[in-house]
Design an enzyme around this catalytic site. Structure first.
Site, short mmCIF file in Angstrom:
data_model
loop_
_atom_site.label_atom_id
_atom_site.label_comp_id
_atom_site.label_asym_id
_atom_site.label_seq_id
_atom_site.Cartn_x
_atom_site.Cartn_y
_atom_site.Cartn_z
N HIS A 27 16.42 44.47 -5.64
CA HIS A 27 16.22 45.87 -6.03
C HIS A 27 17.41 46.29 -6.89
CE1 HIS A 27 13.58 47.22 -2.36
NE2 HIS A 27 12.84 47.26 -3.45
N CYS A 86 19.99 52.03 0.67
CA CYS A 86 18.60 51.75 1.03
C CYS A 86 18.09 52.72 2.10
CB CYS A 86 18.45 50.33 1.57
SG CYS A 86 18.96 49.05 0.43
#
Ligand code: ARG
Length: 276
Positions: free
Chosen positions: A169, A269
């Site tokens: 990511h 996150c």
């Protein structure tokens, strides 16, 4: 040295009450390694309380049984100017999370919500610099989702290609330290080897003064940081990066999140930023 003024943030977080590593959808996850859920909850509460102590607002969404990754709130929405772009997950195991977050937004005063038609893991792959929306692709979010974000928000989106599966990511390889102003493009920290050669050149051109992370900084999720323009919340292990940020006038705020790391995530996150 520049005086860095903290900006008050609003975050959405999800307690890891059902956190587990039952499947592996990134190289950090190993279902054979035991997870201490109580410890995960305590570490998560430490992160939430850190934000509150820094003066930020933290909203909480109820976790759902059977969705062990729901704690990684950043993947479930991108909010800019009060407008929400929801998520569409690549892994079927995470797909239902998108709807729970969509409902949270509609029930909490964010009626302007678009659900994406392409795979889109939200703030996991999008970073707002204050002027540009940096957008990652390569492992999760599809390039067409970048175009979709540009249509929804009407801001310029810049696509960047991720090439190292450990940094699947964008938010594992890059974060914004301070937002753009009239005379600065904003300040970022990133790990060049996570990006394709062309994307590395784009980043070097746009952000010549960026903080360049080392292998060690990146491997402990040091780039999964959360900055309020002054305080930079980052994993405790990222001590070397913290020191370099301090040299630039930031105030590093280390947090312990070793249990959630087993799911392949760090502080960012777990944190979805709601930008008014
Ligand atoms: N286990 C989760 C996944 O692989 C971790 C997500 C981490 N989130 C993030 N924003 N990088 O999808």
């Amino acid at each position: 040295m520049t005086t860095r003024v903290p900006l008050t943030r609003r975050y959405l977080m999800c307690p890891p009450r059902y956190f587990a590593v039952d499947y592996a959808i990134n190289p950090w996850m190993d279902p054979e390694t035991p997870v201490d859920r109580e410890r995960a909850l305590a570490q998560w509460a430490g992160l939430r309380d850190t934000y509150r102590r820094l003066g930020h607002t933290v909203e909480e969404i109820e976790p759902e049984p059977g969705l062990p990754d729901m704690v990684f709130a950043a993947n479930s929405g991108l909010v800019l100017g009060g407008r929400v772009l929801g998520a569409r997950f690549r892994a079927p195991q995470r797909a239902p999370e998108a709807e729970h977050y969509r409902r949270w937004f509609t029930g909490h005063g964010y009626p302007d919500i678009t659900m994406p038609s392409r795979i889109n893991e939200a703030e996991g792959d999008f970073a707002w610099t204050g002027r540009l929306l940096l957008a990652g692709t390569g492992f999760r979010t599809e390039p067409e989702a970048h175009a979709e974000a540009q249509e929804v928000f009407g801001v310029p989106v810049l696509s960047l290609r991720l090439v190292d599966p450990r940094f699947y990511h964008l938010d594992t390889a890059l974060f914004v330290l301070s937002e753009a102003t009239d005379d600065s493009p904003g300040e970022i920290a990133y790990y060049p080897p996570a990006f394709s050669p062309g994307s590395q050149r784009v980043l070097a051109r746009l952000f010549p003064d960026a903080v360049i992370a080392t292998d060690a900084d990146a491997e402990c999720f040091g780039l999964n940081g959360v900055s309020d323009n002054r305080h930079v919340v980052l994993p405790a292990e990222a001590a070397a990066l913290a020191e370099r940020l301090a040299d630039r006038g930031y105030e590093p705020v280390p947090v312990e999140l070793s249990e959630l790391r087993k799911g392949g995530g760090g502080p960012k996150c777990c944190t979805l930023e709601i930008r008014k």
